[in-house]
Each structure stands twice: as C-alpha cells, then as structure tokens.
Design an enzyme around this catalytic site. Structure first.
Site, short mmCIF file in Angstrom:
data_model
loop_
_atom_site.label_atom_id
_atom_site.label_comp_id
_atom_site.label_asym_id
_atom_site.label_seq_id
_atom_site.Cartn_x
_atom_site.Cartn_y
_atom_site.Cartn_z
N ASP A 134 0.78 -1.23 0.00
CA ASP A 134 0.00 0.00 0.00
C ASP A 134 0.82 1.30 0.00
O ASP A 134 0.56 2.20 -0.77
CB ASP A 134 -0.97 -0.02 1.19
CG ASP A 134 -2.00 1.09 1.13
OD1 ASP A 134 -2.41 1.46 0.02
OD2 ASP A 134 -2.41 1.58 2.19
N CYS A 240 -15.14 3.85 2.77
CA CYS A 240 -16.46 3.71 2.15
C CYS A 240 -16.48 2.41 1.35
O CYS A 240 -15.52 2.09 0.66
CB CYS A 240 -16.74 4.90 1.22
SG CYS A 240 -18.33 4.82 0.37
N CYS A 243 -19.11 1.21 -3.45
CA CYS A 243 -18.83 0.65 -4.77
C CYS A 243 -18.50 -0.84 -4.71
O CYS A 243 -18.58 -1.55 -5.71
CB CYS A 243 -17.71 1.42 -5.47
SG CYS A 243 -16.10 1.29 -4.67
#
Length: 377
Positions: A134, A240, A243
């Site tokens: 990451d 979030c 999606c």
C-alpha cells in the site's frame, strides 16, 4: 537452481502461511499506467497520499537493482460481522469500512511477505527482495492485475473470481526470474452498478476515480469537510464500501480465513458519542490496532460529529455543545456547530447563540452564523 520447481514450491508454501492467492509478473515498466497517472495528475484527481514520483510508481528498476520478477499476493478479508451490533435511538453507531475491520492489514501482509522472503532465501541464499504493501512506490492494483490476481474493476478495485474485491494486496520485487502469469480477462462487461452507487460521483467513469470526491479519501482528511460532502458521508467514520457492496461480483462473498482479519464489532461499528470525548491514550488503545486509525483521532471525531447530525440524534446535543464550547480544535468546534443546527431544537439554538458571542475563530464563527440562519427558518 530449477526456477520452475522453486516457483511451484513458493506457491505451495504461500498456502501454508495464509496467502490466499499468489501471482508472478515481469518487472517491465507499467507504460499504460503511466499515461493514466499523468492524466490523473493533470485533472488533479490524486489523493495526495501516493508516491509523488510517477516514474518510481511505474518503473521497478528505479527502486530495485536489476529486478527479474515481481510476486503479487492477496489475502481475503470478511464482508460480514459474526457478532452484529445494532445502532438504535440514543445509542447511534458509526462504521469503519471492511478493509479496516481487523488488525491493520499493512502488518498482516508485511508479516506474510517477510515469511515468504525467508522461505525463498532458505532455498536461494543470494536472492534479494523489496516488499511493499500500500505505502510503497508501486501501484498494488497494477501489479496484481498484471500478475493475474484479478482484473481491475470499474470501481478501481482488483476483483478476483474467488473472493471478489474483498482482498488485501501486496507485492515483492526480486532478482529471481520467476515465470510470469497471464492477466485475467475483465469481467465487468456493461455493468455500471458501482458507478451508480457512488454517493459523490467520485467514479468519473469505469476505472477512473476522482480521489478528491471519494468518501474513502474525505473521511481521512483533517480540515473542515466541504458542506456538499457532509450529508453524503452518513455514519461512515473511515472509508467507504458503496462501490464494493454494489458490485455483483461481491454477492455472497464473505470469507473468514484469518483470525487477524476478524472484526471486533465494538471497534468496527462503535458508539458515536463516546468518540467525541475520547483521549489520545484511550483512542490508541481501542482503535490503534486497525488501519483506520492511521490519521489519528481528529478525522474520526469530526466524522462522528457529522454522523450524529445524520441521525438527528437529539440525545447527543449536550455532547455536541460541549465540543463546540470546549474543544481546542476549530474544525471540531465548527463541525459541532453545523451538527447542532442540523439536529435543531431550542437547546441547540440557545447554545449556538451563546457561542456566537464567545468564539474568536473566523471559520468557526462562519459555521455558527450559517447554523443559526438555518435553525431559525
């Protein structure tokens, strides 16, 4: 050294240490990615958390001496909590995104990559490695896509046939010439459910994300949140999943393979009001082990204030008044003023009137004045 035999041994070993999928690719430059990154830069769509040098992001040879191949790994994480907690009147809860439910995935994957390094080094002592998760220079998704872990979905996530997009990604550059795997064919087809589900229109088009509008990014910022996004955040404290949950490829995908990825529901979906007053020590003790804490408590507290407005939680009015009157940070005071105006009621209005005569910070004063104009209507 027989590289094909070693590669197969590495694959078999990876399964024993909890790597759910492994792939191999060449260290050739990511030419197509470079064009996309330059376009993102031109449009100012980056989050600002990325490696700023685009060349380092697309050329493994700039960050590793004479690379011969890259190993990509994926570890699946759960999409549902085994122990569910319910948000109810007077005890409203926020939510962390699924990728932050268990222990910090950076630690989980780094540990597995380290074990993989040690295993390969025991077979080939002259082997060299550079592993990253990451925060490294390379783009995890681009490596995973080319290594056949999954395809890059329209939601900008890697989607695996086995686990959907509920996977953590990591990679390892090495001087060993492993044979590359073939990429997986894109299976999104004409589906646009992720684009339709994005609350802020951050998914500009399939495969293109404006990070500046993405709620996952916005929940990690530390300043005042632009008002157009406050209503959109809902009860999200970090990240979030809209999606992902909208994606048909994730339907029914829920894997509980690893104890360290299992959520503590009181951390993954915590009560909101206690967060407003939590001190640094308690915050670190409770939320420190999860990746969602990496920006500290300020963004989480600000988002908790917004979430209480989302619920119009009247029981939180005294807590929010305390934040507006006593918190040393203007962002928290101003956001609390906005939240009080959203909840409304005589007690909130009286507190805003009182704060108007005491507050010195211009941004906070603007929030109080706007709140009073709305609460009076």
């Amino acid at each position: 050294m027989n590289i094909q035999e070693l590669q197969q041994e590495v694959i078999e070993y990876s399964k024993t240490i909890g790597i759910d999928k492994i792939g191999f690719t060449s260290p050739a430059p990511f030419t197509e990615l470079k064009n996309r990154l330059l376009r993102q830069q031109e449009l100012q769509y980056q989050s600002g958390f990325e490696e700023p040098d685009i060349e380092k992001r697309v050329r493994p040879d700039l960050i590793f001496d004479k690379p011969q191949s890259i190993i990509a790994i994926a570890v699946a994480y759960p999409s549902k909590m085994k122990v569910r907690v319910v948000s109810k009147k007077g005890e409203r809860r926020g939510i962390f995104c699924r990728a932050s439910w268990g222990q910090d995935y950076h630690h989980i994957l780094r540990k597995k990559l380290k074990m993989l390094e040690e295993y390969i080094a025991s077979k080939v002592p002259e082997a060299k490695f550079k592993s990253m998760v990451d925060t490294g220079e390379l783009v995890d998704r681009a490596v995973a896509e080319r290594a056949g872990i999954g395809w890059s979905g329209k939601n900008c996530s890697i989607i695996t046939p086995e686990f959907g997009s509920y996977v953590y990604l990591g990679e390892m550059i090495t001087n060993l010439p492993f044979e590359p795997d073939s990429p997986i064919e894109d299976q999104c087809g004409t589906c646009t459910k992720c684009l339709d589900a994005c609350p802020t229109g951050a998914l500009v088009q399939g495969g293109q994300l404006n990070s500046q509008r993405c709620i996952a990014f916005l929940t990690q910022t530390k300043g005042f949140l632009p008002e157009e996004f406050r209503e959109k955040i809902g009860n999200r404290l970090y990240g979030c999943d809209s999606c992902q949950t909208a994606c048909p490829m994730n339907k029914g995908k829920d894997f509980h393979f690893h104890e360290e990825t299992e959520p503590d529901s009181e951390i993954a979906k915590p009560l909101l009001k206690p967060i407003l007053h939590i001190n640094n020590r308690d915050f670190k003790e409770k939320f420190g082990p999860v990746s969602g804490s990496w920006r500290g408590k300020k963004p989480i507290q600000r988002n908790a204030v917004i979430a209480l407005a989302h619920y119009k939680d009247e029981s939180a009015v005294p807590d929010l008044i305390k934040v507006m009157q006593e918190d040393p940070r203007p962002v928290l005071r101003g956001t609390a003023a906005w939240s009080l105006a959203k909840i409304g009621g005589p007690e909130a209005k009286m507190a805003l009137d009182h704060a108007l005569g005491l507050e010195k910070d211009e941004e906070v004063l603007a929030e109080i004045k706007t709140g009073l104009s709305r609460i009076s209507q």
